[in-house]
Enzyme design. Structure first.
Site, PDB file in Angstrom:
ATOM      1  N   ASP A  11      -5.511  65.016  23.234  1.00 63.21           N
ATOM      2  CA  ASP A  11      -4.236  64.365  23.003  1.00 63.21           C
ATOM      3  C   ASP A  11      -3.162  65.443  23.145  1.00 63.21           C
ATOM      4  O   ASP A  11      -3.473  66.641  23.135  1.00 63.21           O
ATOM      5  CB  ASP A  11      -4.221  63.753  21.598  1.00 63.21           C
ATOM      6  N   ASP A  13       0.856  65.087  21.964  1.00 60.47           N
ATOM      7  CA  ASP A  13       1.818  65.131  20.862  1.00 60.47           C
ATOM      8  C   ASP A  13       1.100  65.199  19.519  1.00 60.47           C
ATOM      9  O   ASP A  13       0.283  64.336  19.184  1.00 60.47           O
ATOM     10  CB  ASP A  13       2.718  63.888  20.892  1.00 60.47           C
ATOM     11  N   ASP A 173      -5.001  64.101  16.880  1.00 58.82           N
ATOM     12  CA  ASP A 173      -4.475  64.165  15.512  1.00 58.82           C
ATOM     13  C   ASP A 173      -4.298  62.807  14.867  1.00 58.82           C
ATOM     14  O   ASP A 173      -3.884  62.732  13.707  1.00 58.82           O
ATOM     15  CB  ASP A 173      -3.117  64.885  15.514  1.00 58.82           C
TER      16      ASP A 173
END
Length: 223
Positions: A11, A13, A173
């Site tokens: 991922d 961001d 995250d």
């Protein structure tokens, strides 16, 4: 005997780059442009990882689809303008991210890729700004797939790289990343420094607190 290929998907961001100021700023500008109440910062960060239409549907559920679409366009315009003005400073890499990527990239049987809710234009600009063009062999973006946690991004990356699900991992995250990994049948590794609290990453195989913990975590998963 040579090692089989292993795919490590990231991922972006909240995992590789700290873009919360950019995202909150663009979201604030979008809602202000339409004279709508700006969502709370925590609510904005909770949708990071989703494709923009799904994000706006969560942040402005009482608004029409037309208004939500206008919010999407206003967000894109603000985000793009700010990125052009700030360059790499718009979404800085987390400390240690570059070194970790270089370490994994140097392993001959490791392939690195991206699976993100960003647009292709946004991801390409970010990768270029940070000089990471040679690192990622596959880039899966929101333009070409359903929103996370649908497994389409991971399934396409596996097909593109010829990697078996048992030799792949998704690093992220948010709960969307971990749910996407589970749906695709690959291991999910959560990071604790992003925009969803670690307790939300219940589908993760494990959670790391620092970038140096990631390479050994991958080795342990694939041993």
């Amino acid at each position: 005997m040579s090692q089989p290929l292993h795919l490590i998907l990231f991922d972006v961001d909240g995992t590789l780059v700290d873009s919360q100021a950019a995202i909150v700023g663009a979201m604030t500008a979008a809602f202000d442009a339409l004279s709508l109440p700006v969502p709370a910062r925590a609510d904005i960060l909770s949708i990071v990882g989703l494709s923009l239409p799904q994000a706006m549907a969560r942040l402005a559920p009482g608004q029409s689809e037309t208004t939500q679409a206008r919010l999407v366009e206003a967000y894109k315009q603000s985000y793009h303008a700010t990125r052009l003005a700030l360059g790499a400073g718009h979404s800085p890499l987390y400390p240690g991210a570059r070194e970790m990527l270089e370490q994994l990239h140097a392993v001959p049987h490791y392939l690195l890729g991206v699976a993100t809710g960003k647009s292709k234009r946004g991801l390409d600009a970010l990768i270029e700004a940070h000089g990471l063009e040679r690192v990622f062999v596959t880039r899966q973006v929101a333009d070409h797939h359903p929103s996370k946690p649908h497994p389409s991004m991971i399934e396409t990356a596996l097909a593109e790289t010829g990697t078996a699900p048992g030799h792949a991992a998704m690093i992220g995250d948010t709960s969307f990343d971990m749910e996407m990994a589970a749906a695709a049948g690959i291991a999910g590794i959560g990071v604790s420094w992003g925009y969803h609290p670690p307790r939300a990453l219940s589908r993760a195989r494990c959670i790391v607190d620092t970038f140096p913990q990631l390479p050994p975590a991958l080795t342990q998963i694939w041993t």
